[in-house]
Design a protein around this motif. Structure first.
Motif, PDB file in Angstrom:
ATOM      1  N   LYS A  26      87.588  38.447 -65.484  1.00 14.91           N
ATOM      2  CA  LYS A  26      88.671  39.012 -64.695  1.00 14.91           C
ATOM      3  C   LYS A  26      90.037  38.461 -65.130  1.00 14.91           C
ATOM      4  CE  LYS A  26      89.896  39.967 -59.910  1.00 14.91           C
ATOM      5  NZ  LYS A  26      89.761  39.472 -58.552  1.00 14.91           N
ATOM      6  N   GLN A  27      90.087  37.134 -65.299  1.00 15.04           N
ATOM      7  CA  GLN A  27      91.375  36.513 -65.643  1.00 15.04           C
ATOM      8  C   GLN A  27      91.637  36.510 -67.151  1.00 15.04           C
ATOM      9  OE1 GLN A  27      92.316  32.759 -63.672  1.00 15.04           O
ATOM     10  NE2 GLN A  27      90.886  33.186 -62.003  1.00 15.04           N
ATOM     11  N   GLN A  28      90.635  36.877 -67.930  1.00 16.66           N
ATOM     12  CA  GLN A  28      90.765  36.910 -69.394  1.00 16.66           C
ATOM     13  C   GLN A  28      91.246  35.580 -69.978  1.00 16.66           C
ATOM     14  OE1 GLN A  28      90.043  39.425 -71.916  1.00 16.66           O
ATOM     15  NE2 GLN A  28      88.685  39.896 -70.206  1.00 16.66           N
ATOM     16  N   ARG A  29      90.686  34.486 -69.451  1.00 16.61           N
ATOM     17  CA  ARG A  29      91.007  33.171 -70.001  1.00 16.61           C
ATOM     18  C   ARG A  29      89.879  32.212 -69.669  1.00 16.61           C
ATOM     19  NH1 ARG A  29      95.764  30.864 -66.123  1.00 16.61           N
ATOM     20  NH2 ARG A  29      94.642  31.107 -64.173  1.00 16.61           N
ATOM     21  N   TYR A  30      89.835  31.079 -70.319  1.00 12.56           N
ATOM     22  CA  TYR A  30      88.774  30.110 -70.068  1.00 12.56           C
ATOM     23  C   TYR A  30      89.313  28.694 -70.172  1.00 12.56           C
ATOM     24  CZ  TYR A  30      88.100  29.391 -75.166  1.00 12.56           C
ATOM     25  OH  TYR A  30      88.261  29.089 -76.486  1.00 12.56           O
ATOM     26  N   LEU A  31      88.488  27.733 -69.727  1.00 14.87           N
ATOM     27  CA  LEU A  31      88.914  26.333 -69.685  1.00 14.87           C
ATOM     28  C   LEU A  31      88.427  25.581 -70.912  1.00 14.87           C
ATOM     29  CD1 LEU A  31      88.000  25.607 -65.946  1.00 14.87           C
ATOM     30  CD2 LEU A  31      90.308  25.886 -66.882  1.00 14.87           C
ATOM     31  N   LEU A  32      89.296  24.769 -71.464  1.00 16.43           N
ATOM     32  CA  LEU A  32      88.924  23.878 -72.569  1.00 16.43           C
ATOM     33  C   LEU A  32      89.046  22.465 -72.027  1.00 16.43           C
ATOM     34  CD1 LEU A  32      90.679  24.736 -75.937  1.00 16.43           C
ATOM     35  CD2 LEU A  32      88.250  24.787 -75.414  1.00 16.43           C
ATOM     36  N   GLU A  33      87.947  21.738 -71.993  1.00 13.37           N
ATOM     37  CA  GLU A  33      87.959  20.428 -71.350  1.00 13.37           C
ATOM     38  C   GLU A  33      87.860  19.305 -72.377  1.00 13.37           C
ATOM     39  OE1 GLU A  33      84.764  19.984 -68.565  1.00 13.37           O
ATOM     40  OE2 GLU A  33      85.444  18.024 -67.898  1.00 13.37           O
ATOM     41  N   GLY A  34      88.705  18.321 -72.234  1.00 13.20           N
ATOM     42  CA  GLY A  34      88.572  17.116 -73.054  1.00 13.20           C
ATOM     43  C   GLY A  34      89.493  17.104 -74.259  1.00 13.20           C
ATOM     44  N   GLU A  35      89.843  15.898 -74.632  1.00 11.13           N
ATOM     45  CA  GLU A  35      90.766  15.642 -75.720  1.00 11.13           C
ATOM     46  C   GLU A  35      90.320  16.259 -77.038  1.00 11.13           C
ATOM     47  OE1 GLU A  35      92.719  11.528 -75.547  1.00 11.13           O
ATOM     48  OE2 GLU A  35      91.084  11.361 -77.000  1.00 11.13           O
ATOM     49  N   HIS A  36      89.024  16.102 -77.349  1.00  9.33           N
ATOM     50  CA  HIS A  36      88.526  16.551 -78.650  1.00  9.33           C
ATOM     51  C   HIS A  36      88.743  18.052 -78.833  1.00  9.33           C
ATOM     52  CE1 HIS A  36      86.055  16.768 -82.237  1.00  9.33           C
ATOM     53  NE2 HIS A  36      85.379  17.753 -81.667  1.00  9.33           N
ATOM     54  N   PRO A 143      74.189  40.419 -76.840  1.00  7.26           N
ATOM     55  CA  PRO A 143      74.956  40.476 -75.589  1.00  7.26           C
ATOM     56  C   PRO A 143      74.265  39.750 -74.424  1.00  7.26           C
ATOM     57  CG  PRO A 143      74.919  42.622 -76.661  1.00  7.26           C
ATOM     58  CD  PRO A 143      73.963  41.752 -77.418  1.00  7.26           C
ATOM     59  N   ASP A 144      72.938  39.567 -74.500  1.00  8.26           N
ATOM     60  CA  ASP A 144      72.230  38.876 -73.418  1.00  8.26           C
ATOM     61  C   ASP A 144      72.032  37.383 -73.687  1.00  8.26           C
ATOM     62  OD1 ASP A 144      70.600  39.494 -75.493  1.00  8.26           O
ATOM     63  OD2 ASP A 144      69.169  40.675 -74.332  1.00  8.26           O
ATOM     64  N   SER A 145      72.756  36.815 -74.637  1.00 10.17           N
ATOM     65  CA  SER A 145      72.706  35.362 -74.849  1.00 10.17           C
ATOM     66  C   SER A 145      73.549  34.656 -73.787  1.00 10.17           C
ATOM     67  CB  SER A 145      73.248  35.016 -76.238  1.00 10.17           C
ATOM     68  OG  SER A 145      72.397  35.518 -77.243  1.00 10.17           O
ATOM     69  N   ALA A 146      73.389  33.338 -73.684  1.00  9.55           N
ATOM     70  CA  ALA A 146      74.185  32.545 -72.737  1.00  9.55           C
ATOM     71  C   ALA A 146      75.671  32.761 -73.018  1.00  9.55           C
ATOM     72  CB  ALA A 146      73.832  31.068 -72.888  1.00  9.55           C
ATOM     73  N   ASP A 147      76.480  32.731 -71.968  1.00 12.54           N
ATOM     74  CA  ASP A 147      77.906  33.029 -72.096  1.00 12.54           C
ATOM     75  C   ASP A 147      78.623  31.998 -72.962  1.00 12.54           C
ATOM     76  OD1 ASP A 147      80.522  33.733 -71.878  1.00 12.54           O
ATOM     77  OD2 ASP A 147      80.633  33.529 -69.703  1.00 12.54           O
ATOM     78  N   PHE A 148      79.138  32.506 -74.048  1.00 11.78           N
ATOM     79  CA  PHE A 148      79.830  31.725 -75.054  1.00 11.78           C
ATOM     80  C   PHE A 148      80.989  30.877 -74.503  1.00 11.78           C
ATOM     81  CE2 PHE A 148      83.378  31.894 -78.147  1.00 11.78           C
ATOM     82  CZ  PHE A 148      82.836  31.053 -79.090  1.00 11.78           C
ATOM     83  N   TYR A 149      81.658  31.380 -73.468  1.00  6.89           N
ATOM     84  CA  TYR A 149      82.833  30.677 -72.944  1.00  6.89           C
ATOM     85  C   TYR A 149      82.509  29.694 -71.818  1.00  6.89           C
ATOM     86  CZ  TYR A 149      85.725  33.767 -75.720  1.00  6.89           C
ATOM     87  OH  TYR A 149      86.311  34.437 -76.771  1.00  6.89           O
ATOM     88  N   SER A 150      81.230  29.514 -71.499  1.00  5.90           N
ATOM     89  CA  SER A 150      80.877  28.581 -70.430  1.00  5.90           C
ATOM     90  C   SER A 150      81.128  27.148 -70.897  1.00  5.90           C
ATOM     91  CB  SER A 150      79.416  28.755 -70.039  1.00  5.90           C
ATOM     92  OG  SER A 150      78.589  28.263 -71.070  1.00  5.90           O
ATOM     93  N   ALA A 151      81.370  26.266 -69.942  1.00  2.47           N
ATOM     94  CA  ALA A 151      81.694  24.879 -70.277  1.00  2.47           C
ATOM     95  C   ALA A 151      80.565  24.202 -71.051  1.00  2.47           C
ATOM     96  CB  ALA A 151      82.010  24.105 -68.995  1.00  2.47           C
ATOM     97  N   LYS A 152      79.328  24.540 -70.718  1.00  3.30           N
ATOM     98  CA  LYS A 152      78.203  23.890 -71.408  1.00  3.30           C
ATOM     99  C   LYS A 152      78.102  24.303 -72.876  1.00  3.30           C
ATOM    100  CE  LYS A 152      75.262  22.830 -67.489  1.00  3.30           C
ATOM    101  NZ  LYS A 152      74.241  23.372 -66.581  1.00  3.30           N
ATOM    102  N   VAL A 153      78.361  25.578 -73.146  1.00  2.04           N
ATOM    103  CA  VAL A 153      78.369  26.015 -74.546  1.00  2.04           C
ATOM    104  C   VAL A 153      79.530  25.342 -75.276  1.00  2.04           C
ATOM    105  CG1 VAL A 153      78.665  27.971 -76.115  1.00  2.04           C
ATOM    106  CG2 VAL A 153      77.220  28.222 -74.099  1.00  2.04           C
ATOM    107  N   GLN A 154      80.692  25.335 -74.632  1.00  2.00           N
ATOM    108  CA  GLN A 154      81.881  24.703 -75.224  1.00  2.00           C
ATOM    109  C   GLN A 154      81.611  23.247 -75.602  1.00  2.00           C
ATOM    110  OE1 GLN A 154      85.078  26.115 -75.579  1.00  2.00           O
ATOM    111  NE2 GLN A 154      84.166  28.065 -75.023  1.00  2.00           N
ATOM    112  N   ARG A 155      80.981  22.528 -74.659  1.00  2.00           N
ATOM    113  CA  ARG A 155      80.754  21.100 -74.899  1.00  2.00           C
ATOM    114  C   ARG A 155      79.808  20.894 -76.081  1.00  2.00           C
ATOM    115  NH1 ARG A 155      80.065  19.622 -69.899  1.00  2.00           N
ATOM    116  NH2 ARG A 155      77.838  19.376 -69.866  1.00  2.00           N
ATOM    117  N   ALA A 156      78.759  21.712 -76.159  1.00  2.00           N
ATOM    118  CA  ALA A 156      77.798  21.545 -77.256  1.00  2.00           C
ATOM    119  C   ALA A 156      78.383  22.009 -78.592  1.00  2.00           C
ATOM    120  CB  ALA A 156      76.506  22.293 -76.943  1.00  2.00           C
ATOM    121  N   MET A 157      79.311  22.951 -78.563  1.00  2.00           N
ATOM    122  CA  MET A 157      79.905  23.472 -79.802  1.00  2.00           C
ATOM    123  C   MET A 157      80.872  22.502 -80.440  1.00  2.00           C
ATOM    124  SD  MET A 157      80.985  27.448 -79.689  1.00  2.00           S
ATOM    125  CE  MET A 157      81.870  27.308 -78.158  1.00  2.00           C
ATOM    126  N   GLN A 158      81.499  21.662 -79.624  1.00  2.00           N
ATOM    127  CA  GLN A 158      82.437  20.656 -80.128  1.00  2.00           C
ATOM    128  C   GLN A 158      83.573  21.252 -80.968  1.00  2.00           C
ATOM    129  OE1 GLN A 158      81.407  16.825 -80.943  1.00  2.00           O
ATOM    130  NE2 GLN A 158      80.375  16.848 -78.988  1.00  2.00           N
TER     131      GLN A 158
END
Lengths: 255, 255
Positions: A26-36, A143-158
Motif C-alpha cells: 500500500k505504501q510502496q516502501r519498506y524498512l531497512l534495519e541496521g547499519e550494515h 510469485p508464491d515465494s516468501a516476501d522479498f521485502y520482509s525483515a527476515k529476508v532482508q536480514r538473511a540477504m545482508q
C-alpha cells in the motif's frame, strides 16, 4: 532534531504497517534495519527516505552515518526502535526505502538462481546471499515465494538485493526466456534417478532451480528443465536444508 | 488417559523449565517436539520418558504412534502444547528424553566436524544435519557453542543427533587427539591467503573446523590446524552464511 518517544505517534504507526506485506504494498516502501544494510544502500546510491536513530546511536554514530549522510535523521526512543525493528536489541538505526518497480530481468545471458515456492524467509535470503557470493547475475522468485521485502529476508540477504537483479516472475515464463537464450536450466530433485550433481561440468552460463522446502521442485517445472540434479545423501539424514543444498550446487557449478 | 488442560499444572510447570539450559541441566532431560523427531528417536531405540499429545493429535494419530508405542501418553490441551513447544502451531506431540551422558567420542578414525563458538542454534543444527547427510562420523562442539539440547537446535538437526557421535569438548583437546591419530585437521578462514578449498583433494579421514559467525575461527585454533581453507567470494557479498559455507566444504571434501 525531531524526537519521537511514543509508539503511538501517527508517523510510527504508519511505519509499523511496513512490517506486513499489505502495508508495504500500500505504501510502496519498506524498512531497512541496521547499519550494515543502510551502509550498503548508501554505497549503491539507493534512495533512502526518512532515517530514524535512537538517542544512543546518535551519541555514538560510530560510522558517522548521521553526521555525514543523514543530518535530518529523526531521533526515536529505544521503545520506538523496538516497535519498528524485528530484533529485541535494535541496532538503533532504521531507514525507509521506496519499493522500486524492479526492471524486468534480462534473461539473455549470465547465471541465474530460480526459487520455486521457497517458504522460509531465512532460506530465501540465504540463497540470494549465496548467489551474490558466487557472482550470479540474478535471482528469480516465483510469485508464491516468501516476501522479498520482509525483515527476515532482508536480514538473511545482508544487502545482496543491491548487487543482483532480483525479480518476482512465473518460473515457466523465466524458463522459456532462458531457453530462448540457449542458457541451460538445471532443476534439483531429491531423487536418485536424477543426475548426481558432481558429475556435471557446468558451462559458463546456466540457471539453477531450487524447490520448495517440503515438497521439492514442482514436477511441472522439473519437466521443463534441460537436466535435473540431485545431491547424494551418504549418511542417515533424510535430506539437506534447501539453503545448504543451494550452496553446494551453486559453488560446484561456479568455482 | 490422564488429561491436563492447564499450563499451571505442576507437571507442566516443571516441563516448561526444560526450555532453558539451566532447567535441562538440573532435571537432566530435554524436550523432543514433533512427530518426525519422536519417530527418529523410536527407530534408534532412544529411551523416551513421558509423551504428551493434544486431543486433536490423539484423534488423528496419523502414524499410530500413540496406539502402537505410547498407550500411556498424557493428553494435553492445545494451550499446554503451545506453552511447551517452540512453535505457534504445535505439532501436537512432545516427548521427554533423558540427557544421556554422551560417551567420549573416539577421535581415532573417521570424518569429523568441529564447531568453534557457533552462536546461532539454527546454524549449529543445520551443520550437524549436513554432516549427517555427508556420512560424517561425528561432531564436536566447543563448550561455548549454542546449547545442543535447545529446541531450535533440535528442530534444525531433524534427528541427526541419533545418527552421529556428538560431544561438547575443548577444541584444542580434540585437535590434539585427531593429530595423535594422524587425521588431518582443516580450519576455515575468511582470508585469501588461506588455501582455496577447491584445490584440496581430501583424504578418506579428516576433520573440518567451522568458526564463529561474526569473528571467524579463533586464531589460536587456526595455528593448530594442518591447513586452513577459504571459499572464494566471486561476487559482491561480504561473506557466506556459516551453515552454507560448511555445506560447500563438507560436500566438496566428501563426495
Amino acid at each position: 532534531m525531531v524526537y519521537i518517544s511514543s509508539t503511538q505517534n501517527t508517523k510510527i504507526k504508519e511505519l509499523k504497517k511496513l512490517q506486513t506485506h499489505k502495508g508495504r504494498k500500500k505504501q510502496q516502501r519498506y524498512l531497512l534495519e541496521g547499519e550494515h544494510l543502510i551502509f550498503e544502500a548508501l554505497q549503491q546510491q539507493i534512495s533512502l527516505q526518512d532515517v530514524y536513530v535512537t538517542t544512543d546511536y546518535l551519541n555514538r554514530d560510530p560510522k558517522h552515518l548521521v553526521r555525514d549522510h543523514f543530518p535530518n535523521a529523526i531521533e526515536i526512543s529505544r521503545e520506538v526502535a523496538q516497535a519498528l525493528g524485528e530484533t529485541v536489541t535494535p541496532q538503533g538505526i532504521i531507514a525507509v526505502t521506496p519499493l522500486v518497480a524492479l526492471q524486468a530481468p534480462t534473461l539473455t545471458h549470465g547465471t541465474w538462481l530460480l526459487l520455486d515456492q521457497i517458504q522460509d524467509p531465512g532460506n530465501v535470503g540465504t540463497m540470494i546471499r549465496t548467489a551474490d557470493a558466487a557472482g550470479f547475475t540474478g535471482v528469480i522468485l516465483s510469485p508464491d515465494s516468501a516476501d522479498f521485502y520482509s525483515a527476515k529476508v532482508q536480514r538473511a540477504m545482508q544487502g545482496s538485493q543491491f548487487h543482483l537483479q532480483i525479480q518476482s516472475m512465473e518460473l515457466t515464463q523465466a524458463i522459456e526466456q532462458l531457453k530462448a537464450a540457449q542458457i541451460p536450466v538445471y532443476g534439483t530433485l531429491v531423487d536418485e534417478t536424477a543426475q548426481p550433481y558432481q558429475t556435471l561440468t557446468a558451462p559458463q552460463q546456466f540457471a539453477l532451480i531450487m524447490g520448495n522446502e517440503a515438497h521439492g521442485l514442482n514436477p511441472d517445472l522439473a519437466k521443463l528443465t534441460d537436466l535435473n540434479l540431485y545431491i547424494p545423501i551418504l549418511g542417515q539424514a533424510e535430506s539437506l536444508n534447501v539453503g545448504v543444498a543451494a550452496g553446494i550446487l551453486i559453488y560446484r557449478l561456479s568455482v
